[in-house]
Design a protein around this motif. Structure first.
Motif, mmCIF file in Angstrom:
data_model
loop_
_atom_site.group_PDB
_atom_site.id
_atom_site.type_symbol
_atom_site.label_atom_id
_atom_site.label_comp_id
_atom_site.label_asym_id
_atom_site.label_seq_id
_atom_site.Cartn_x
_atom_site.Cartn_y
_atom_site.Cartn_z
ATOM 1 N N PRO A 1 0.521 -21.427 6.539
ATOM 2 C CA PRO A 1 -0.653 -22.227 6.162
ATOM 3 C C PRO A 1 -1.640 -21.410 5.345
ATOM 4 C CG PRO A 1 -0.816 -21.541 8.450
ATOM 5 C CD PRO A 1 0.547 -21.114 7.981
ATOM 6 N N ALA A 2 -2.467 -22.097 4.552
ATOM 7 C CA ALA A 2 -3.454 -21.415 3.721
ATOM 8 C C ALA A 2 -4.455 -20.621 4.548
ATOM 9 C CB ALA A 2 -4.186 -22.440 2.858
ATOM 10 N N SER A 3 -4.619 -20.992 5.803
ATOM 11 C CA SER A 3 -5.592 -20.312 6.660
ATOM 12 C C SER A 3 -5.261 -18.843 6.889
ATOM 13 C CB SER A 3 -5.691 -21.021 8.015
ATOM 14 O OG SER A 3 -4.426 -21.041 8.669
ATOM 15 N N VAL A 4 -3.999 -18.445 6.722
ATOM 16 C CA VAL A 4 -3.659 -17.038 6.966
ATOM 17 C C VAL A 4 -4.302 -16.136 5.917
ATOM 18 C CG1 VAL A 4 -1.467 -17.631 8.100
ATOM 19 C CG2 VAL A 4 -1.477 -17.089 5.653
ATOM 20 N N GLU B 1 -5.310 -14.203 -4.112
ATOM 21 C CA GLU B 1 -4.581 -15.350 -4.660
ATOM 22 C C GLU B 1 -3.077 -15.089 -4.662
ATOM 23 O OE1 GLU B 1 -6.430 -15.997 -8.426
ATOM 24 O OE2 GLU B 1 -8.185 -17.011 -7.548
ATOM 25 N N TRP B 2 -2.686 -13.854 -4.987
ATOM 26 C CA TRP B 2 -1.259 -13.501 -4.975
ATOM 27 C C TRP B 2 -0.696 -13.612 -3.559
ATOM 28 C CZ3 TRP B 2 1.495 -9.587 -2.536
ATOM 29 C CH2 TRP B 2 2.799 -9.366 -2.995
ATOM 30 N N ILE B 3 -1.425 -13.083 -2.588
ATOM 31 C CA ILE B 3 -0.979 -13.138 -1.196
ATOM 32 C C ILE B 3 -0.870 -14.588 -0.738
ATOM 33 C CG2 ILE B 3 -1.690 -12.633 1.184
ATOM 34 C CD1 ILE B 3 -2.885 -9.989 0.018
ATOM 35 N N GLY B 4 -1.887 -15.391 -1.051
ATOM 36 C CA GLY B 4 -1.858 -16.795 -0.660
ATOM 37 C C GLY B 4 -0.669 -17.532 -1.252
ATOM 38 N N ALA B 5 -0.388 -17.275 -2.537
ATOM 39 C CA ALA B 5 0.743 -17.944 -3.188
ATOM 40 C C ALA B 5 2.065 -17.535 -2.560
ATOM 41 C CB ALA B 5 0.737 -17.635 -4.680
ATOM 42 N N ALA B 6 2.223 -16.240 -2.284
ATOM 43 C CA ALA B 6 3.479 -15.754 -1.721
ATOM 44 C C ALA B 6 3.719 -16.306 -0.323
ATOM 45 C CB ALA B 6 3.476 -14.223 -1.687
ATOM 46 N N LEU B 7 2.677 -16.380 0.496
ATOM 47 C CA LEU B 7 2.848 -16.803 1.883
ATOM 48 C C LEU B 7 2.973 -18.316 2.021
ATOM 49 C CD1 LEU B 7 0.449 -14.361 3.765
ATOM 50 C CD2 LEU B 7 2.917 -14.189 3.444
ATOM 51 N N THR B 8 2.158 -19.065 1.283
ATOM 52 C CA THR B 8 2.269 -20.522 1.397
ATOM 53 C C THR B 8 3.597 -21.025 0.839
ATOM 54 O OG1 THR B 8 1.041 -20.795 -0.692
ATOM 55 C CG2 THR B 8 -0.221 -20.901 1.376
ATOM 56 N N ALA B 9 4.136 -20.325 -0.164
ATOM 57 C CA ALA B 9 5.449 -20.708 -0.694
ATOM 58 C C ALA B 9 6.540 -20.548 0.352
ATOM 59 C CB ALA B 9 5.787 -19.871 -1.920
ATOM 60 N N ARG B 10 6.283 -19.738 1.373
ATOM 61 C CA ARG B 10 7.259 -19.506 2.443
ATOM 62 C C ARG B 10 6.891 -20.222 3.735
ATOM 63 N NH1 ARG B 10 7.068 -15.890 -1.370
ATOM 64 N NH2 ARG B 10 8.935 -14.722 -1.954
ATOM 65 N N GLY B 11 5.977 -21.178 3.630
ATOM 66 C CA GLY B 11 5.680 -22.052 4.753
ATOM 67 C C GLY B 11 4.468 -21.707 5.580
#
Length: 339
Positions: A308-311, A296-306
């Motif tokens: 996609p959730a798929s990563v 969840e932390w990784i998803g939040a950090a990456l999606t906040a920077r553009g």
């Protein structure tokens, strides 16, 4: 103005000082509150600790850079020193505590906050600082024979090393108090690692300390199979980090000129390291929430920077593939990684 209003305004002023990178203004905020009669522990927790939590949230949302986060932490440390100078040494302390960060834990501010608060509650606290090796701790405990050893752990990568800290303390008959965000929202991880007690907060720690036994037995051994698998993963950590990073490139989902591309690339290795450490910690504690929380932390950090959730889903698949042959670790990933 009521005390609550003063604290609310103080927090806003302190956050403004952090954003402006103004250490003088930040120190002035806490000194003014203390001068007006605010309790030292209250200022430490409701101003400095509260502001630092928001700093971390701003970084996670992509609003602040790593440089801004580090600058804010340095300013908060200076403000805490101003509070520490106001905490008087008690003529007859309640007992001696040795407080340290587990090895690989470099975030000293939470430990310093706790040390300041416990001194205000009458304890004689020696803070050994960041990333304290277990053998050095054992030697120090032998020299000073404290009433309690306390371990601070904010990052999951340090949880396995917290076990070595706990072994050093309880092996000398000294009760070990565990605390910090990496231990999670309840006592499960601390108990699994053999700590004598767990405290969810500084305010709770004061009461927990009063209930600790004077002497404890050594922490019981961890299950041999789990310990062996964790130690193999620890030895393989660097190689697995490089392998995963080679196969998982979230920055490739963004164009090279896209806002966020370079930042996603910069933090991707940290994401990989974080989740590999989370798996190790989950093995030792039996708490699969560590894997879920890391995802969840990784998803939040990456999606906040553009990105996609798929990563995030892709990382879970790559992680399970990378860990093949380590069945306990793969089971944790398959069970707890969000889909």
């Amino acid at each position: 103005m009521t005390r609550t209003d003063a604290l609310t305004r103080g927090l806003a002023d302190f956050e403004h000082a952090l954003a402006a990178r103004d250490v003088v203004a930040a120190v002035d905020v806490v000194e003014e509150l203390l001068h007006d009669g605010a309790d030292a522990v209250t200022v430490a927790l409701d101003i400095i600790a509260a502001a630092q939590r928001r700093v971390g949230e701003r970084w996670l949302r992509g609003e602040w850079s790593v440089a801004q986060e580090h600058a804010a932490t340095g300013i908060s440390a200076s403000a805490l020193e101003a509070i520490a100078r106001r905490v008087s040494r008690k003529a007859a302390p309640r007992g001696r505590i040795v407080l340290a960060c587990a090895e690989r834990e470099w975030h000293t501010l939470p430990a310093l906050l706790v040390a300041t608060g416990l001194r205000e509650h009458g304890w004689d606290v020696t803070c050994l600082g960041a990333s304290t090796p277990a053998d050095r701790l054992a030697s120090y405990l032998h020299d000073v024979d404290p009433h309690v050893a306390a371990v601070s752990c904010s990052v999951v990568g340090a949880l396995p090393n917290s076990r070595r800290f706990i072994e050093a303390g309880t092996g000398a008959g000294i009760p070990v108090l565990a605390g910090g965000s990496a231990f999670g929202p309840d006592a499960r991880r601390a108990e699994a690692l053999g700590a004598t007690a767990w405290a969810p907060s500084l305010r709770a720690a004061a009461d927990v300390l009063d209930a600790l036994p004077a002497v404890v037995s050594p922490a019981p051994p961890l299950p041999a199979g789990l310990l062996a698998e964790q130690r193999v993963l620890e030895l393989e950590h660097h190689a697995r980090t490089e392998s995963l990073r080679g196969h998982w490139r979230p920055e490739d989902t963004l164009g090279p000129d896209t806002t966020g591309h370079d930042e996603v690339a910069a933090i991707a290795k940290d994401c990989v390291q974080h989740v590999l450490y989370a798996v190790q910690a989950a093995l030792l504690t039996g708490d699969g929430r560590l894997v879920r929380d890391a995802a969840e932390w990784i998803g939040a950090a990456l999606t906040a920077r553009g990105a996609p959730a798929s990563v995030t889903s892709a990382l879970g698949d790559e992680l399970a593939h990378e860990l093949r042959g380590r069945e306990r670790a793969v089971t944790l990933v398959r069970r707890y990684w969000p889909r």
